[in-house]
Write an enzyme that holds these catalytic residues in place. Sequence first.
Site, PDB file in Angstrom:
ATOM      1  N   GLU A  33      72.239  40.417  -1.775  1.00 26.96           N
ATOM      2  CA  GLU A  33      72.342  39.276  -0.880  1.00 26.96           C
ATOM      3  C   GLU A  33      72.135  39.733   0.563  1.00 26.96           C
ATOM      4  O   GLU A  33      71.495  39.040   1.361  1.00 26.96           O
ATOM      5  CB  GLU A  33      73.729  38.649  -1.060  1.00 26.96           C
ATOM      6  CG  GLU A  33      73.938  37.356  -0.348  1.00 26.96           C
ATOM      7  CD  GLU A  33      75.425  37.022  -0.239  1.00 26.96           C
ATOM      8  OE1 GLU A  33      76.126  37.194  -1.259  1.00 26.96           O
ATOM      9  OE2 GLU A  33      75.861  36.617   0.850  1.00 26.96           O
ATOM     10  N   HIS A  34      72.644  40.906   0.886  1.00 25.78           N
ATOM     11  CA  HIS A  34      72.428  41.436   2.225  1.00 25.78           C
ATOM     12  C   HIS A  34      70.966  41.767   2.468  1.00 25.78           C
ATOM     13  O   HIS A  34      70.452  41.615   3.573  1.00 25.78           O
ATOM     14  CB  HIS A  34      73.267  42.711   2.414  1.00 25.78           C
ATOM     15  CG  HIS A  34      74.627  42.429   2.953  1.00 25.78           C
ATOM     16  ND1 HIS A  34      74.972  42.616   4.259  1.00 25.78           N
ATOM     17  CD2 HIS A  34      75.728  41.950   2.338  1.00 25.78           C
ATOM     18  CE1 HIS A  34      76.243  42.275   4.429  1.00 25.78           C
ATOM     19  NE2 HIS A  34      76.724  41.870   3.275  1.00 25.78           N
TER      20      HIS A  34
END
Lengths: 258, 478
Positions: free
Chosen positions: B92-93
């Site tokens: 997600e990062h």
Amino acid sequence: MLSLAARSGALSPYLQATNVAVNGSLKALLPGAVKGDSLLKSSSQKAPAISACVSAPGGIRMAHTDIKVPDFSDYRRPELLDPKKSSQESSESRKTFSYLVTGATAVVGVYTAKTVATQFISSMSASADVLAMSKIEVKLGEIPEGKNMTFKWRGKPLFIRHRTEKEIATEEAVDMAMLRDPQHDKDRVANPKWIIVIGVCTHLGCVPIANAGDYGGYYCPCHGSHYDASGRIRKGPAPLNLEVPYYEFTDDDTVVVG
Amino acid sequence: MAASVCRVGSTVGRALAKARSPILLSLRRGQATVTYAQSLLGAPETRLTALDNGLRIASEETGHGTCTVGLWINCGSRYETEKNNGAGFFLEHMAFKGTKKHSQMALEQQVESMGAHLSAYTSREHTAYYMKTLAKDLPKAVALLSEVLQSNALSEADIEQQRSVVLKELEEVEGSLQDVCLDLLHATAFQGTPLGHSVLGPSQNARTLSRQDLVDFIRSHYKAPRMVLAAAGGVTHEELVELAKQHFSGVSFEYEDDAVPVLSPCRFSGSEIRMRDDDMPLAHIAIAVEGASAASPDIVPLMVANSIIGSYDITFGGGKHLSSRLARLASEESLCHSFQAFHSSYSDTGLLGIYFVTDKHHIDDMMHWSQNAWMNLCTTVTESDIARAKNALKASLVGQLNGTTPICDDIGRHVLNYGRRIPLAEWDVRINAVTPKMVRDVCSKYIYDKCPAVSAVGPIEQLPDYNRMRSAMYWLRF
């Protein structure tokens, strides 16, 4: 601080513990410090400590996600060993087992407690020697016919008379209407040959004399009560017949009174 | 002056009251009034289509000028192993760090120039990447989303840089004690199972996850049958389907070695975890029992039950007139700073519990009254409690859908959990069907005489021993 701990060897865990505690109180002094209450915030001022310390025994923990819940398989019940199986299925049976064992133990425990308590409380009741004093065993062979023997029983005189046939017949023929305290001889003896009564006059408690009086039985000298060979009051101030205690013949020759 | 105004006002009021017409009395005089039931039935329908590769498309046309569109994926920390726990979060990062076509700067510029918001979240069973934008920018939004998802650059340099960001975030989350407490609750309740993993993953993994791990993760979990393209706002379903066909037809639907990841059930363990720190001002405590899965029929009675307990915060002004009994007690006896009844449901299990924040002298009392509230639910819940809870629940369900993003999120999660969107009208019917006896039975099934999982953070010396808390899960009087 940490290097000091390393050199101190044995003392190092204590020193490291101090290190952590000091961090806790110091963080209030650090300006602009931290909304959270985590130890980490203060430690973040010293960056190298973070990378060095994670797996060190006295080190500062990096994150709550590093906490590993230990494996409790050694303590689990067999139905719960498999982490891929829902615990709901076995829940009924596990609870039933636990409650049954607890219930059974409780019942056994109650009975044990009752037994222990009874034992302690009953230790306060009459002791064996006192109980022994409450009975007397008499060898009847030693009493010749026509003779009365006196024994001390429960602090009172006990008269045992070996009655002759004539006496027995006389007593059984006595008319009830003539008696102050009507009782048939049959009701006062288990074996007609032996009359066993307590030798306490029912008037005022003196001890009657055997083989005396007008009726061939006992005579109380204190106030002149005459008892017959069945211990019944015939003349005189006494109101009741002589008391017949509980006795049983263990065999033809022995009687236990009391 | 004021007196005369008051007199005029009261006369008008009396006249209106005499007239007894609801329209005259309502604040929206002159507009048509719609009843609650009518508004439920009149809500726009959520349309659902599927592509050939299994990707589902769902949308609700609400007529807003903006829209939210996103991809909801059936993938989360539950699908991770001990070794790659945290990969989803790392990914997600990495998502917005640039794609093969656009560098990070270019991507950001694209998004910013539209005035859009691009964000993502990862939870234990779902991952979502979504964009909030103007309705007319839907094609561009879908294009960007497909790029972010399918052709993520995942450059080594970015990965190394994101490591420290992830580590920093791990550090920061320690400050959010609610998250810490609830994470620890999952870790102990589902110990030894994938549901016990935290979404963030341990710091060790944050340091060692490699590009290959992330690529493997995408390859094994980002599959079309597990994805939903959801949208809400001023979008037409046909347009969305066209865009999906254009951009998402290429999403794979086959697994390597046919290794379809099947979720095995997760064992719930009644247990506790205590993180005591007397330097913290407040204690954060959560107690939970195993709850119902998302698709279980018991969900609605349990939601009603939770509404009966409700929530509370020290800033609430109701005082002793709050409707929830526990909230009344909390307010009058200053038992806690806040509490909330929660129910996290997953595909085959759930956690039904109460989370509260209190100071170190009221933990024992608060725990006692919380469990007391549970016992009341199982035994003596009344018609009036249910009526109030039903209304509160309906109001909160409606109130939550107050924008295109909550609606889109709702659509995405529902399609993943249930295969379709459950409309408000259906929730309404199911809520109306709940009776006190049903609540008592369902609560007894999940709560009564069950071993709870407890997690506690802070100055928790006063927290009772586990055996005491376990004993409070039943009443001898019943």
